[in-house]
Design a protein around this motif. Structure first.
Motif, PDB file in Angstrom:
ATOM      1  N   PRO A 163     -11.331 -33.982 -40.251  1.00  0.00           N
ATOM      2  CA  PRO A 163     -10.487 -34.997 -39.623  1.00  0.00           C
ATOM      3  C   PRO A 163      -9.598 -34.450 -38.512  1.00  0.00           C
ATOM      4  O   PRO A 163      -9.300 -35.152 -37.548  1.00  0.00           O
ATOM      5  CB  PRO A 163      -9.661 -35.545 -40.791  1.00  0.00           C
ATOM      6  N   VAL A 164      -9.180 -33.187 -38.635  1.00  0.00           N
ATOM      7  CA  VAL A 164      -8.386 -32.569 -37.573  1.00  0.00           C
ATOM      8  C   VAL A 164      -9.223 -32.453 -36.302  1.00  0.00           C
ATOM      9  O   VAL A 164      -8.763 -32.809 -35.200  1.00  0.00           O
ATOM     10  CB  VAL A 164      -7.855 -31.189 -38.012  1.00  0.00           C
ATOM     11  N   LEU A 165     -10.439 -31.963 -36.427  1.00  0.00           N
ATOM     12  CA  LEU A 165     -11.326 -31.832 -35.268  1.00  0.00           C
ATOM     13  C   LEU A 165     -11.585 -33.191 -34.623  1.00  0.00           C
ATOM     14  O   LEU A 165     -11.603 -33.310 -33.385  1.00  0.00           O
ATOM     15  CB  LEU A 165     -12.646 -31.193 -35.689  1.00  0.00           C
ATOM     16  N   LEU A 166     -11.766 -34.199 -35.444  1.00  0.00           N
ATOM     17  CA  LEU A 166     -12.007 -35.546 -34.927  1.00  0.00           C
ATOM     18  C   LEU A 166     -10.781 -36.087 -34.202  1.00  0.00           C
ATOM     19  O   LEU A 166     -10.870 -36.599 -33.075  1.00  0.00           O
ATOM     20  CB  LEU A 166     -12.402 -36.484 -36.071  1.00  0.00           C
ATOM     21  N   ASP A 167      -9.627 -35.962 -34.813  1.00  0.00           N
ATOM     22  CA  ASP A 167      -8.404 -36.506 -34.222  1.00  0.00           C
ATOM     23  C   ASP A 167      -8.001 -35.778 -32.947  1.00  0.00           C
ATOM     24  O   ASP A 167      -7.417 -36.373 -32.035  1.00  0.00           O
ATOM     25  CB  ASP A 167      -7.248 -36.438 -35.227  1.00  0.00           C
ATOM     26  N   MET A 168      -8.310 -34.489 -32.865  1.00  0.00           N
ATOM     27  CA  MET A 168      -7.992 -33.739 -31.652  1.00  0.00           C
ATOM     28  C   MET A 168      -8.722 -34.316 -30.443  1.00  0.00           C
ATOM     29  O   MET A 168      -8.216 -34.270 -29.313  1.00  0.00           O
ATOM     30  CB  MET A 168      -8.342 -32.254 -31.844  1.00  0.00           C
ATOM     31  N   GLU A 169      -9.893 -34.859 -30.669  1.00  0.00           N
ATOM     32  CA  GLU A 169     -10.625 -35.529 -29.594  1.00  0.00           C
ATOM     33  C   GLU A 169     -10.077 -36.928 -29.343  1.00  0.00           C
ATOM     34  O   GLU A 169      -9.854 -37.332 -28.198  1.00  0.00           O
ATOM     35  CB  GLU A 169     -12.123 -35.611 -29.940  1.00  0.00           C
ATOM     36  N   LYS A 170      -9.851 -37.666 -30.410  1.00  0.00           N
ATOM     37  CA  LYS A 170      -9.404 -39.058 -30.278  1.00  0.00           C
ATOM     38  C   LYS A 170      -8.050 -39.190 -29.587  1.00  0.00           C
ATOM     39  O   LYS A 170      -7.789 -40.144 -28.869  1.00  0.00           O
ATOM     40  CB  LYS A 170      -9.329 -39.725 -31.660  1.00  0.00           C
ATOM     41  N   ILE A 171      -7.157 -38.219 -29.827  1.00  0.00           N
ATOM     42  CA  ILE A 171      -5.782 -38.340 -29.358  1.00  0.00           C
ATOM     43  C   ILE A 171      -5.650 -38.055 -27.859  1.00  0.00           C
ATOM     44  O   ILE A 171      -4.590 -38.292 -27.261  1.00  0.00           O
ATOM     45  CB  ILE A 171      -4.851 -37.403 -30.170  1.00  0.00           C
ATOM     46  N   LYS A 172      -6.708 -37.567 -27.243  1.00  0.00           N
ATOM     47  CA  LYS A 172      -6.631 -37.159 -25.834  1.00  0.00           C
ATOM     48  C   LYS A 172      -6.240 -38.302 -24.893  1.00  0.00           C
ATOM     49  O   LYS A 172      -5.610 -38.066 -23.865  1.00  0.00           O
ATOM     50  CB  LYS A 172      -7.960 -36.542 -25.390  1.00  0.00           C
ATOM     51  N   LYS A 193     -13.058 -48.285 -32.998  1.00  0.00           N
ATOM     52  CA  LYS A 193     -13.087 -47.094 -33.865  1.00  0.00           C
ATOM     53  C   LYS A 193     -12.364 -45.912 -33.233  1.00  0.00           C
ATOM     54  O   LYS A 193     -11.845 -45.022 -33.931  1.00  0.00           O
ATOM     55  CB  LYS A 193     -14.524 -46.712 -34.229  1.00  0.00           C
ATOM     56  N   ASP A 194     -12.325 -45.872 -31.907  1.00  0.00           N
ATOM     57  CA  ASP A 194     -11.627 -44.788 -31.217  1.00  0.00           C
ATOM     58  C   ASP A 194     -10.113 -44.882 -31.368  1.00  0.00           C
ATOM     59  O   ASP A 194      -9.395 -43.930 -31.045  1.00  0.00           O
ATOM     60  CB  ASP A 194     -11.988 -44.773 -29.734  1.00  0.00           C
ATOM     61  N   ASP A 195      -9.621 -46.019 -31.856  1.00  0.00           N
ATOM     62  CA  ASP A 195      -8.180 -46.217 -32.051  1.00  0.00           C
ATOM     63  C   ASP A 195      -7.757 -45.984 -33.498  1.00  0.00           C
ATOM     64  O   ASP A 195      -6.635 -46.305 -33.882  1.00  0.00           O
ATOM     65  CB  ASP A 195      -7.775 -47.633 -31.620  1.00  0.00           C
ATOM     66  N   VAL A 196      -8.662 -45.429 -34.312  1.00  0.00           N
ATOM     67  CA  VAL A 196      -8.353 -45.111 -35.707  1.00  0.00           C
ATOM     68  C   VAL A 196      -8.334 -43.597 -35.881  1.00  0.00           C
ATOM     69  O   VAL A 196      -9.332 -42.915 -35.642  1.00  0.00           O
ATOM     70  CB  VAL A 196      -9.387 -45.723 -36.678  1.00  0.00           C
ATOM     71  N   LEU A 197      -7.189 -43.080 -36.290  1.00  0.00           N
ATOM     72  CA  LEU A 197      -7.059 -41.656 -36.587  1.00  0.00           C
ATOM     73  C   LEU A 197      -7.258 -41.426 -38.077  1.00  0.00           C
ATOM     74  O   LEU A 197      -6.927 -42.299 -38.892  1.00  0.00           O
ATOM     75  CB  LEU A 197      -5.690 -41.149 -36.141  1.00  0.00           C
ATOM     76  N   VAL A 198      -7.786 -40.271 -38.438  1.00  0.00           N
ATOM     77  CA  VAL A 198      -8.194 -39.998 -39.818  1.00  0.00           C
ATOM     78  C   VAL A 198      -7.499 -38.730 -40.319  1.00  0.00           C
ATOM     79  O   VAL A 198      -7.423 -37.734 -39.601  1.00  0.00           O
ATOM     80  CB  VAL A 198      -9.728 -39.807 -39.900  1.00  0.00           C
ATOM     81  N   CYS A 199      -7.002 -38.778 -41.546  1.00  0.00           N
ATOM     82  CA  CYS A 199      -6.397 -37.595 -42.163  1.00  0.00           C
ATOM     83  C   CYS A 199      -6.864 -37.467 -43.609  1.00  0.00           C
ATOM     84  O   CYS A 199      -7.109 -38.474 -44.285  1.00  0.00           O
ATOM     85  CB  CYS A 199      -4.867 -37.691 -42.147  1.00  0.00           C
ATOM     86  N   SER A 200      -6.963 -36.228 -44.072  1.00  0.00           N
ATOM     87  CA  SER A 200      -7.320 -35.950 -45.462  1.00  0.00           C
ATOM     88  C   SER A 200      -6.485 -34.784 -45.958  1.00  0.00           C
ATOM     89  O   SER A 200      -6.101 -33.912 -45.183  1.00  0.00           O
ATOM     90  CB  SER A 200      -8.808 -35.590 -45.583  1.00  0.00           C
ATOM     91  N   THR A 201      -6.215 -34.761 -47.255  1.00  0.00           N
ATOM     92  CA  THR A 201      -5.472 -33.649 -47.844  1.00  0.00           C
ATOM     93  C   THR A 201      -5.903 -33.480 -49.297  1.00  0.00           C
ATOM     94  O   THR A 201      -6.154 -34.459 -49.995  1.00  0.00           O
ATOM     95  CB  THR A 201      -3.946 -33.884 -47.756  1.00  0.00           C
ATOM     96  N   GLY A 202      -6.008 -32.237 -49.728  1.00  0.00           N
ATOM     97  CA  GLY A 202      -6.429 -31.989 -51.108  1.00  0.00           C
ATOM     98  C   GLY A 202      -7.244 -30.723 -51.205  1.00  0.00           C
ATOM     99  O   GLY A 202      -7.001 -29.752 -50.493  1.00  0.00           O
TER     100      GLY A 202
END
Length: 406
Positions: free
Chosen positions: A57-66, A107-116
């Motif tokens: 999710p970090v790799l994905l969000d780093m692209e989306k947030i640009k 879908k490009d306006d949805v950021l994703v996070c996960s923890t665990g």
């Protein structure tokens, strides 16, 4: 006097934000899926872990947030979706796609996070269930549930909201965070989500978030371990209707001060909730030649396992403190350093001019018996200072992490 007021609330306190927290079955019983949604597309800024091993999710969000825009954040706990290869990245993309479809947004306006737990693929059937339930349960009162749903080994939720005026218009900032273990200077095993209804330019939002993270989440430590999933995301939807805040203005400074308070509060809550912690520790380096020197020294002390164990044992072992300062990389003269221990029980000098000074061990023990301890390191060499926060190292930290997966 501050330009803002602390109010009861969290991420749904600012106008135009809804949230939810639900149980999807990723964890055994507690809430494990959160959704934050802005009714209007928002300007967005984010910062991520500096670990070379980054979760999907970090790799994905780093692209989306640009593009500096987003409208929703989906987050699961119980599974980090880290070290899961191409499958993990595709699953993170699917989380965004499914949420966007249910919310009827891009879908490009949805950021994703996960923890665990690291190294385990997401149970996508449960993720799909979580998204469906989270969308159904979105509400103006859902911030607290979202704060609960992102927790892992945390023992309490971290929430805050503030309000202030921008040219006569009331503006709010709200935040939630999670973090308890794998907490190191330069963020932590933490997620922090911040919302505001302020109208603020993308560049000003980015600068404010970056500068306040440097002075908040980057100044905490529980155990010196850096996570694969650290993420701070801020959404600003402009619904308050204030004149746009730009860098270099009086209004920007008001916004910055409020955001810094929010992020420092959440950072300190993470430090207080350190795994197995019995004491909260603040390190204040003062009169340093530069701010960077103060930051380096304070972070080094708060991150020292030997200092942490001494605080747990209520031992005024100032030698460990000055040793941590010594290897910090900060520019200072040992012969000028004074060290103090402080709590509600008083203040005591334990080191003078970089060496031994007579002090009462009984008084020092009394000071260190408190739940909140401050270590003050005075460089006597300038005007700059920095604050770092952490906790002690107890037997329970080992117990908790010795059986984390089981």
């Amino acid at each position: 006097m501050e330009d803002f007021e602390v109010i009861e609330g969290n991420i749904t306190s600012p106008k135009g934000f809804l949230a939810s927290g639900v149980f999807a079955g990723i964890k055994k019983s507690k809430k494990d899926f959160a959704l934050i949604y802005s009714e209007k597309k928002a300007n967005a800024a984010a910062l991520f872990t500096t670990n070379k091993v980054k979760a999907a999710p970090v790799l994905l969000d780093m692209e989306k947030i640009k593009n500096g825009e987003a409208q929703a954040i989906v987050a699961n706990s119980g599974n980090a979706n880290a070290c899961t290869g191409q499958k993990g990245y595709e699953d993170a993309c699917s989380m965004a796609f499914m949420a966007a479809e249910k919310l009827n947004i891009d879908k490009d306006d949805v950021l994703v996070c996960s923890t665990g737990v690291i190294g385990v693929t997401l149970p996508m059937d449960k993720i799909a269930k979580g998204i469906e339930l989270a969308v159904q349960n979105l509400s103006r009162d859902g911030g607290k549930e979202a704060a609960e749903a992102i927790l892992t080994t945390d023992t309490f939720t971290k929430e805050i909201a503030v309000k202030f005026n921008i040219k006569g218009v009331e503006v709010k900032i709200g935040g939630i965070a999670k973090g308890s273990g794998m907490i190191s200077p330069n963020m932590a095993t933490m997620l922090s989500f911040i919302t505001t209804d302020a109208d603020i330019s993308k560049s000003a939002l980015n600068k404010a978030l970056k500068d306040t993270v440097k002075r908040s989440y980057n100044m905490i430590s529980v155990d010196g371990d850096m996570s694969t999933n650290d993420t701070v995301i801020m959404l600003a939807n402009g619904v308050a209707g204030n004149p746009t805040i730009d860098e270099g203005t009086k209004e920007y400074q008001v916004f910055y001060n409020a955001l810094l308070y929010v992020n420092k509060h959440l950072a300190k809550q993470i430090a207080k909730d350190g795994e197995g912690a019995t004491k909260f520790m603040e390190v204040n380096v003062v009169n340093a030649p530069t701010e960077d020197d103060a930051i380096l020294a304070s972070k080094s002390v708060v991150n020292s396992n030997l200092v942490k164990t001494a605080i747990f044992g209520e031992d005024a072992n100032w030698g460990r403190i000055i040793a941590a300062v010594g290897y910090s990389g900060a520019n200072f003269s040992q012969d000028s350093v004074d060290i103090y221990l402080k709590s509600n029980k008083g203040l005591i000098k334990v080191c003078e001019n970089g060496g031994y000074v007579p002090f009462s061990e009984d008084k020092a023990k009394e000071i260190l018996s408190e739940k909140e301890i401050s270590i003050v390191v005075d460089f006597n060499a300038g005007k700059y200072e920095a604050l770092a926060w952490g906790c002690d190292f107890s037997y329970d930290y080992v117990k908790i992490n010795g059986s984390y997966r089981t």
